[in-house]
Design an enzyme around this catalytic site. Structure first.
Site, PDB file in Angstrom:
ATOM      1  N   TRP A 100       0.848  -1.204   0.000  1.00 55.76           N
ATOM      2  CA  TRP A 100       0.000   0.000   0.000  1.00 55.76           C
ATOM      3  C   TRP A 100       0.877   1.246   0.000  1.00 55.76           C
ATOM      4  O   TRP A 100       0.603   2.218  -0.707  1.00 55.76           O
ATOM      5  CB  TRP A 100      -0.954   0.000   1.186  1.00 55.76           C
ATOM      6  CG  TRP A 100      -1.989  -1.087   1.112  1.00 55.76           C
ATOM      7  CD1 TRP A 100      -2.218  -2.068   2.032  1.00 55.76           C
ATOM      8  CD2 TRP A 100      -2.956  -1.296   0.066  1.00 55.76           C
ATOM      9  NE1 TRP A 100      -3.246  -2.879   1.620  1.00 55.76           N
ATOM     10  CE2 TRP A 100      -3.717  -2.431   0.421  1.00 55.76           C
ATOM     11  CE3 TRP A 100      -3.242  -0.637  -1.138  1.00 55.76           C
ATOM     12  CZ2 TRP A 100      -4.749  -2.925  -0.378  1.00 55.76           C
ATOM     13  CZ3 TRP A 100      -4.275  -1.136  -1.936  1.00 55.76           C
ATOM     14  CH2 TRP A 100      -5.009  -2.259  -1.554  1.00 55.76           C
ATOM     15  N   ASP A 167      -1.577   6.820   6.321  1.00 49.22           N
ATOM     16  CA  ASP A 167      -2.628   5.903   5.878  1.00 49.22           C
ATOM     17  C   ASP A 167      -2.960   4.995   7.058  1.00 49.22           C
ATOM     18  O   ASP A 167      -2.180   4.129   7.422  1.00 49.22           O
ATOM     19  CB  ASP A 167      -2.107   5.094   4.678  1.00 49.22           C
ATOM     20  CG  ASP A 167      -3.107   4.043   4.186  1.00 49.22           C
ATOM     21  OD1 ASP A 167      -4.196   3.911   4.787  1.00 49.22           O
ATOM     22  OD2 ASP A 167      -2.796   3.357   3.189  1.00 49.22           O
ATOM     23  N   LYS A 191     -12.289  -1.358   6.674  1.00 49.88           N
ATOM     24  CA  LYS A 191     -11.543  -2.295   7.526  1.00 49.88           C
ATOM     25  C   LYS A 191     -12.074  -2.227   8.962  1.00 49.88           C
ATOM     26  O   LYS A 191     -12.446  -3.237   9.526  1.00 49.88           O
ATOM     27  CB  LYS A 191     -10.044  -1.975   7.512  1.00 49.88           C
ATOM     28  CG  LYS A 191      -9.428  -1.796   6.121  1.00 49.88           C
ATOM     29  CD  LYS A 191      -9.125  -3.110   5.436  1.00 49.88           C
ATOM     30  CE  LYS A 191      -8.777  -3.011   3.968  1.00 49.88           C
ATOM     31  NZ  LYS A 191      -7.782  -2.051   3.549  1.00 49.88           N
TER      32      LYS A 191
END
Ligand SMILES: *Cc1c(COP(=O)(O)O)cnc(C)c1O
Length: 355
Positions: A100, A167, A191
């Site tokens: 990511w 993030d 999530k």
């Protein structure tokens, strides 16, 4: 009922699902479904206000920050961050702690120079690099607080001479953070916060407007702040369910309480992995994630039969990411510790059978 260890979209509290289902039929006495009310109606505006209030309360967001609910997922933030913060010819610093993070820095390269301060790519991201210098001439420093795929988590943040962009997609609201340490925090909701379709962004107002770049309205944090997350039609359903989930978290005692639970949940599971001769964890012990617990079978031939046993016990979503293999137990806020014990029992039963 299944034991949902899926990495995302992840588990949501059952009572939240029931409330969400009811609102799809009739929302708040309006005689309309939540899916057919105007986003400008006072009823929905109250939902958005409540969601923003809950974010501020649960994370103790200080003055000078704006809370936004945007679309496009964390992946759009990968581009939106440099678009807004990185001047032409400027430089941004990135810590490459996983795929990511890598995707985020690739997007930044469209806008300026990227300095990767450190990477753990050579070990397939089994640890988080800690020995590096953050360049003082960077526009910002980008990190990933929890590396969902590899099961590593930053347990201590880095003091930085430049604004830190983080993030937090897979560990937002799982533990206490000091928002004042960050310039921007962003997280896809799916999530640990709500359903797919909305992205939370917390941005420090005074870091904006410095890139000198013309930015299209939808990708401009300033437009989104001025529009109160309603520059265009917001994702009404995803915001509503996120609000319900944040309310659920508040009723449980907030982030400090859930952090205690999360610590116990991960501790008992890692203890079993370390104790059980058939399994092992691969990540650096000090970087182990409290959200995504990754482990492998000592004997690769045990992988399939263990997944089969899990399936029989109603344990779902535990197969590791294809780039890592093995197993990954995502143990987000809404996963009860009873589900962890079901997994531990399965691991013990499997070890007994395969002695
Ligand atoms: C899942 C995830 C993403 C991607 O999120 P999208 O909302 O699908 O764009 C980005 N970063 C991290 C850390 C993630 O876990």
């Amino acid at each position: 009922m299944k034991h949902n260890f899926g990495p995302g979209p992840g588990i949501l509290p059952h009572e939240v699902l029931k409330q969400a289902a009811a609102a799809v039929i009739e929302f708040n006495g309006t005689g309309l479904s939540l899916l057919e009310v105007s986003h400008r109606s006072p009823e929905f505006e109250a939902v958005l206000d409540e969601a923003i209030k809950l974010v501020k309360e649960l994370l103790a967001v200080p003055a000078g920050y704006s809370v936004l609910f945007l679309q496009g997922g964390a992946s759009t933030q990968f581009a939106m961050v440099p678009y807004n913060l990185l001047p032409d010819g400027g430089k941004a610093a990135y810590l490459e702690s996983g795929v990511w993070a890598n995707k985020a820095l690739k997007e930044a390269k469209y806008f300026g120079e990227v300095e990767i301060v450190a990477t753990s790519k050579e070990s397939n991201f089994t640890y988080i690099p800690k020995d590096f210098t953050i360049p003082a001439d960077a526009a910002y420093f980008h990190i990933t607080s929890n590396n969902t795929i590899y099961g590593t988590q930053l347990h201590k943040f880095f003091p930085s001479p430049v604004p830190v962009v983080c993030d937090m997609s897979s560990d937002i609201f799982s533990r206490k953070i000091n928002v004042a340490d960050f310039g921007i925090i962003y997280a896809g909701a799916q999530k640990n916060m709500g359903p797919a379709g909305v992205t939370l962004v917390i941005v420090k107002d005074d870091i904006l407007g410095k890139s000198g770049r013309k930015i299209p309205a939808m990708l401009n944090y300033q437009t989104q702040i001025e529009g109160g997350s309603m520059y265009n039609t917001p994702p009404v359903f995803a915001i509503y369910v996120s609000m319900l989930t944040l309310n659920w978290l508040k009723s449980k005692g907030g982030v400090a309480e859930i952090e205690k639970e999360n610590t116990v949940k991960s501790k008992v599971l890692y203890e079993e992995i370390d104790r059980n001769p058939l399994f092992k964890a691969v990540c650096a012990v000090e970087d182990r994630s409290d959200m995504n617990v990754c482990f492998v079978a000592e004997n690769p031939e045990h992988e399939k039969p263990f997944l089969k046993l899990c399936d029989e016990k109603g344990i779902v979503g535990i197969k590791g990411h294809r780039s890592v293999g093995g197993f990954r137990a995502s143990i987000y806020n809404a996963l009860p510790i009873t589900s962890i014990y079901v997994l531990i029992d399965a691991m013990q039963e499997f070890a007994e059978k395969n002695k």
